[in-house]
Design a protein around this motif. Sequence first.
Motif, short mmCIF file in Angstrom:
data_model
loop_
_atom_site.label_atom_id
_atom_site.label_comp_id
_atom_site.label_asym_id
_atom_site.label_seq_id
_atom_site.Cartn_x
_atom_site.Cartn_y
_atom_site.Cartn_z
N PRO A 117 29.30 24.41 14.42
CA PRO A 117 30.88 24.37 13.73
C PRO A 117 30.88 22.95 13.02
O PRO A 117 31.87 22.74 12.13
N LEU A 138 30.36 23.12 9.41
CA LEU A 138 31.26 23.85 8.75
C LEU A 138 32.35 23.22 7.98
O LEU A 138 33.17 23.69 7.18
N THR A 139 33.07 22.07 8.86
CA THR A 139 34.31 21.60 8.61
C THR A 139 34.14 20.16 7.90
O THR A 139 35.06 19.66 7.57
N ARG A 192 32.99 16.84 5.58
CA ARG A 192 33.43 16.68 4.41
C ARG A 192 32.67 15.38 3.98
O ARG A 192 32.60 15.15 2.65
N THR A 244 31.67 18.20 -1.94
CA THR A 244 31.61 17.33 -0.78
C THR A 244 30.91 15.94 -1.10
O THR A 244 30.01 16.06 -1.88
N ASP A 271 34.46 11.32 10.91
CA ASP A 271 34.24 12.64 9.96
C ASP A 271 32.71 12.62 9.15
O ASP A 271 32.66 13.37 8.42
N ALA A 327 35.08 27.27 1.62
CA ALA A 327 35.67 27.48 3.09
C ALA A 327 34.35 27.55 4.04
O ALA A 327 34.28 28.42 4.48
N ARG A 328 33.50 26.70 4.18
CA ARG A 328 31.81 27.02 4.69
C ARG A 328 32.13 27.78 6.10
O ARG A 328 31.10 27.93 6.58
N GLY A 329 33.11 28.00 6.63
CA GLY A 329 33.35 28.64 7.83
C GLY A 329 32.70 29.73 8.05
O GLY A 329 32.55 30.55 9.19
#
Length: 288
Positions: free
Chosen positions: A186, A189-190, A192, A219, A237, A284-286
């Motif tokens: 996960p 996926l969020t 940057r 990104t 991050d 939105a790589r989720g």
Amino acid sequence: MSRTSARRTPEIPTARDGADQGLAGQPDCWTRAAELAVSPRAPLPRRGERVAVVGSGPSYAMAQAYAALREASGHGETDAFSASAFLHGREYDRIVALTRTGTTPVMLRLLGKVHGSVPSVAITASPDSPGIADHTLRLDFADEPQAAVATLFPTTALALLRAHLGENLDDATDDAYEAIKENLPPALLTARRFTFLGTGWTYGIAEAAAQLMRDNADTWAQAYPEPEYHLGPSAPDQVTWVFGDVPDRLSQAIRDTGGTLIASARDPLAELVRVQRLATAGPARGTA
């Protein structure tokens, strides 16, 4: 790492299968390339030759990886250049050009200029590209003309060259099958901001990974040789993705700054497949 998966029979993707099949078809294409590499008729560098290997974009990153591998394995001096920055005037026994289409103007100019003075071989995915070198090795089973992101040809070209150096790629292909199927963490996926690190030949893999994320995932991404990298004071991050062993000092630094460390015992070329999946998953790589 335990190796338990059975050898697969290659199912080579066709060009119309697109980017998704380009990702999924890589391990099968690596197997096909490894078989081609040991052919006595393959016009690839001989041990002891002084070699220049050239490419553009992701193919240049693979050229960097191959050059480091070839020298480290004692096969001979090997320099890597982007096709636009080749140093004419240096003496080489052979030039290896990695070019998916075989039609880029910069590669045509380069190989035209050295024709007749240095033996050259073009490794290409196009089944009908012009003969721009003294010899052409066509990996037409790794062509992906409809893919927005070049994934299949660069890794297959490096697989070919690794096999020609005497490497057994069975573990790499098994690792790639796993990388294709497993869920992405996960945190990836969020995120940057990505920093990719490598040492020796895996620095070329790190460069390819950073380029994939910059060009396709909107990104920030950068690559560094691992010994030269130093984290800033705070990086909550920040994803630091290491191809190869992770020194204790780096693990501790990432924990101290609150960043995310990604590393794996997989073959680095197979680990690059995970980056390809992340880079091609969309903004939105989720959904990866």
